[in-house]
Scaffold this motif. Sequence first.
Motif, PDB file in Angstrom:
ATOM      1  N   ASP A  70       0.864  -1.626   0.108  1.00  0.00           N
ATOM      2  CA  ASP A  70      -0.092  -0.180   0.309  1.00  0.00           C
ATOM      3  C   ASP A  70       0.537   1.687   0.112  1.00  0.00           C
ATOM      4  O   ASP A  70       0.070   2.619   0.202  1.00  0.00           O
ATOM      5  N   LEU A  71       2.162   1.231  -0.370  1.00  0.00           N
ATOM      6  CA  LEU A  71       3.430   2.090  -0.334  1.00  0.00           C
ATOM      7  C   LEU A  71       3.705   2.562  -1.984  1.00  0.00           C
ATOM      8  O   LEU A  71       4.131   1.523  -2.629  1.00  0.00           O
ATOM      9  N   PRO A  72       2.879   3.810  -2.105  1.00  0.00           N
ATOM     10  CA  PRO A  72       3.407   3.615  -3.369  1.00  0.00           C
ATOM     11  C   PRO A  72       4.461   4.440  -3.337  1.00  0.00           C
ATOM     12  O   PRO A  72       5.116   5.556  -3.260  1.00  0.00           O
ATOM     13  N   LEU A  73       5.501   4.424  -5.065  1.00  0.00           N
ATOM     14  CA  LEU A  73       6.264   5.057  -5.637  1.00  0.00           C
ATOM     15  C   LEU A  73       5.912   6.061  -6.722  1.00  0.00           C
ATOM     16  O   LEU A  73       6.085   4.436  -7.804  1.00  0.00           O
ATOM     17  N   ASP A  74       5.584   6.929  -6.940  1.00  0.00           N
ATOM     18  CA  ASP A  74       5.567   7.650  -8.721  1.00  0.00           C
ATOM     19  C   ASP A  74       6.923   7.440  -9.241  1.00  0.00           C
ATOM     20  O   ASP A  74       7.904   8.418  -9.124  1.00  0.00           O
ATOM     21  N   HIS A  75       6.951   7.008 -10.358  1.00  0.00           N
ATOM     22  CA  HIS A  75       8.203   7.354 -11.262  1.00  0.00           C
ATOM     23  C   HIS A  75       7.538   7.849 -12.438  1.00  0.00           C
ATOM     24  O   HIS A  75       6.817   7.839 -14.434  1.00  0.00           O
ATOM     25  N   ARG A  76       7.386   9.470 -12.614  1.00  0.00           N
ATOM     26  CA  ARG A  76       7.243   9.434 -13.430  1.00  0.00           C
ATOM     27  C   ARG A  76       8.146  10.292 -14.093  1.00  0.00           C
ATOM     28  O   ARG A  76       7.847  11.007 -15.845  1.00  0.00           O
ATOM     29  N   VAL A  79       9.620   6.544 -19.498  1.00  0.00           N
ATOM     30  CA  VAL A  79       8.675   6.688 -20.756  1.00  0.00           C
ATOM     31  C   VAL A  79       8.206   5.343 -20.643  1.00  0.00           C
ATOM     32  O   VAL A  79       9.297   4.675 -21.607  1.00  0.00           O
ATOM     33  N   PRO A  80       7.156   4.948 -20.547  1.00  0.00           N
ATOM     34  CA  PRO A  80       6.035   5.578 -20.370  1.00  0.00           C
ATOM     35  C   PRO A  80       6.180   5.682 -18.011  1.00  0.00           C
ATOM     36  O   PRO A  80       7.444   4.784 -17.716  1.00  0.00           O
ATOM     37  N   GLY A  81       5.989   6.148 -17.687  1.00  0.00           N
ATOM     38  CA  GLY A  81       5.848   6.459 -16.644  1.00  0.00           C
ATOM     39  C   GLY A  81       4.427   5.566 -15.979  1.00  0.00           C
ATOM     40  O   GLY A  81       4.279   4.494 -16.398  1.00  0.00           O
ATOM     41  N   HIS A  82       4.962   4.901 -14.232  1.00  0.00           N
ATOM     42  CA  HIS A  82       4.439   3.934 -13.837  1.00  0.00           C
ATOM     43  C   HIS A  82       4.707   3.937 -11.822  1.00  0.00           C
ATOM     44  O   HIS A  82       5.760   5.372 -11.608  1.00  0.00           O
ATOM     45  N   THR A  83       3.698   2.982 -11.393  1.00  0.00           N
ATOM     46  CA  THR A  83       3.646   3.709  -9.879  1.00  0.00           C
ATOM     47  C   THR A  83       3.616   2.480 -10.230  1.00  0.00           C
ATOM     48  O   THR A  83       4.240   0.917 -10.234  1.00  0.00           O
ATOM     49  N   LEU A  84       4.835   2.361  -8.134  1.00  0.00           N
ATOM     50  CA  LEU A  84       4.994   0.774  -7.991  1.00  0.00           C
ATOM     51  C   LEU A  84       5.061   1.040  -6.548  1.00  0.00           C
ATOM     52  O   LEU A  84       5.812   1.750  -5.321  1.00  0.00           O
ATOM     53  N   TRP A  85       3.870  -0.112  -6.449  1.00  0.00           N
ATOM     54  CA  TRP A  85       3.363  -0.338  -4.653  1.00  0.00           C
ATOM     55  C   TRP A  85       4.730  -1.348  -4.370  1.00  0.00           C
ATOM     56  O   TRP A  85       4.520  -2.179  -4.578  1.00  0.00           O
ATOM     57  N   LEU A  92       9.258 -10.400   3.521  1.00  0.00           N
ATOM     58  CA  LEU A  92      10.278  -9.777   2.455  1.00  0.00           C
ATOM     59  C   LEU A  92       9.151  -8.390   1.923  1.00  0.00           C
ATOM     60  O   LEU A  92       8.073  -8.854   1.998  1.00  0.00           O
ATOM     61  N   GLU A  93      10.111  -7.850   1.677  1.00  0.00           N
ATOM     62  CA  GLU A  93       9.440  -6.434   0.843  1.00  0.00           C
ATOM     63  C   GLU A  93       8.836  -6.763  -0.794  1.00  0.00           C
ATOM     64  O   GLU A  93       9.527  -7.763  -1.107  1.00  0.00           O
ATOM     65  N   ILE A  94       7.704  -6.644  -0.595  1.00  0.00           N
ATOM     66  CA  ILE A  94       7.055  -7.196  -1.923  1.00  0.00           C
ATOM     67  C   ILE A  94       7.024  -5.987  -3.452  1.00  0.00           C
ATOM     68  O   ILE A  94       6.432  -4.649  -2.269  1.00  0.00           O
ATOM     69  N   GLN A  95       7.127  -5.791  -4.425  1.00  0.00           N
ATOM     70  CA  GLN A  95       7.112  -4.679  -4.858  1.00  0.00           C
ATOM     71  C   GLN A  95       6.523  -4.966  -6.321  1.00  0.00           C
ATOM     72  O   GLN A  95       6.151  -5.817  -7.108  1.00  0.00           O
ATOM     73  N   VAL A  96       4.849  -4.606  -7.209  1.00  0.00           N
ATOM     74  CA  VAL A  96       4.075  -4.502  -7.447  1.00  0.00           C
ATOM     75  C   VAL A  96       3.949  -3.617  -8.986  1.00  0.00           C
ATOM     76  O   VAL A  96       3.864  -2.034  -8.433  1.00  0.00           O
ATOM     77  N   ARG A  97       4.478  -3.850  -9.702  1.00  0.00           N
ATOM     78  CA  ARG A  97       4.548  -2.372 -10.758  1.00  0.00           C
ATOM     79  C   ARG A  97       2.661  -2.245 -11.671  1.00  0.00           C
ATOM     80  O   ARG A  97       2.199  -2.983 -11.601  1.00  0.00           O
ATOM     81  N   SER A  98       2.743  -0.848 -11.236  1.00  0.00           N
ATOM     82  CA  SER A  98       1.630  -0.916 -12.337  1.00  0.00           C
ATOM     83  C   SER A  98       1.467   0.583 -12.946  1.00  0.00           C
ATOM     84  O   SER A  98       2.054   1.484 -13.203  1.00  0.00           O
ATOM     85  N   VAL A  99       0.465   0.919 -13.612  1.00  0.00           N
ATOM     86  CA  VAL A  99       0.025   1.923 -14.667  1.00  0.00           C
ATOM     87  C   VAL A  99       0.346   3.449 -12.965  1.00  0.00           C
ATOM     88  O   VAL A  99       0.331   3.104 -12.542  1.00  0.00           O
ATOM     89  N   LEU A 100       1.209   4.514 -14.004  1.00  0.00           N
ATOM     90  CA  LEU A 100       1.383   5.701 -13.087  1.00  0.00           C
ATOM     91  C   LEU A 100      -0.051   6.474 -12.509  1.00  0.00           C
ATOM     92  O   LEU A 100      -0.974   6.205 -13.326  1.00  0.00           O
ATOM     93  N   ARG A 101      -0.234   5.687 -11.180  1.00  0.00           N
ATOM     94  CA  ARG A 101      -1.459   6.532 -11.022  1.00  0.00           C
ATOM     95  C   ARG A 101      -1.536   8.186 -10.740  1.00  0.00           C
ATOM     96  O   ARG A 101      -0.504   8.864 -11.122  1.00  0.00           O
ATOM     97  N   GLN A 102      -3.196   8.105 -10.712  1.00  0.00           N
ATOM     98  CA  GLN A 102      -3.287   9.927 -11.235  1.00  0.00           C
ATOM     99  C   GLN A 102      -3.748  10.088  -9.652  1.00  0.00           C
ATOM    100  O   GLN A 102      -4.728   9.717  -9.257  1.00  0.00           O
ATOM    101  N   VAL A 103      -2.419  11.394  -8.724  1.00  0.00           N
ATOM    102  CA  VAL A 103      -2.906  11.744  -7.889  1.00  0.00           C
ATOM    103  C   VAL A 103      -3.365  12.766  -7.743  1.00  0.00           C
ATOM    104  O   VAL A 103      -3.744  13.502  -8.688  1.00  0.00           O
ATOM    105  N   VAL A 104      -4.778  12.526  -7.099  1.00  0.00           N
ATOM    106  CA  VAL A 104      -5.519  13.598  -6.900  1.00  0.00           C
ATOM    107  C   VAL A 104      -5.363  15.221  -6.057  1.00  0.00           C
ATOM    108  O   VAL A 104      -3.692  15.063  -5.055  1.00  0.00           O
ATOM    109  N   ALA A 105      -5.273  16.295  -7.364  1.00  0.00           N
ATOM    110  CA  ALA A 105      -4.235  17.546  -6.374  1.00  0.00           C
ATOM    111  C   ALA A 105      -5.111  18.303  -5.107  1.00  0.00           C
ATOM    112  O   ALA A 105      -6.282  18.185  -5.387  1.00  0.00           O
ATOM    113  N   ARG A 106      -4.316  18.295  -3.834  1.00  0.00           N
ATOM    114  CA  ARG A 106      -5.486  19.288  -3.025  1.00  0.00           C
ATOM    115  C   ARG A 106      -5.207  21.026  -3.362  1.00  0.00           C
ATOM    116  O   ARG A 106      -4.837  21.565  -3.217  1.00  0.00           O
TER     117      ARG A 106
END
Length: 106
Positions: A70-76, A79-85, A92-106
């Motif tokens: 549940d800890l995201p690391l965005d790689h913007r 190319v293409p960008g991705h998020t590493l969860w 063990l440390e688990i890492q899962v690659r996903s599409v770049l998440r869209q962070v909601v601006a505050r």
Amino acid sequence: MDLVKHDRPTPVAERPPVDDLTRALGDALMAIRALGPNRIELVTVTKDRISLQPTDLEDGQQIAHALGCDLPLDHRMFVPGHTLWTGTRYGLEIQVRSVLRQVVAR
């Protein structure tokens, strides 16, 4: 080198202890089986880390959350960008690659 032959199979109690890499491989296999092997394209295993790349990166965040990551690391900058969860499972440390998440601006 001569091989030692035994008349009987080695009892389970006499097997050597499991090393870290063998344990990590077993944990990766359990995770893949639980998720469904068709959902995972690439697996990288080290003694203390399992990295998974889903077949469909759109499925990455759901897979990550199923594994407790549940800890995201965005790689913007990539190319293409991705998020590493990331998270921890089975020690063990688990890492899962996903599409770049869209962070909601505050």
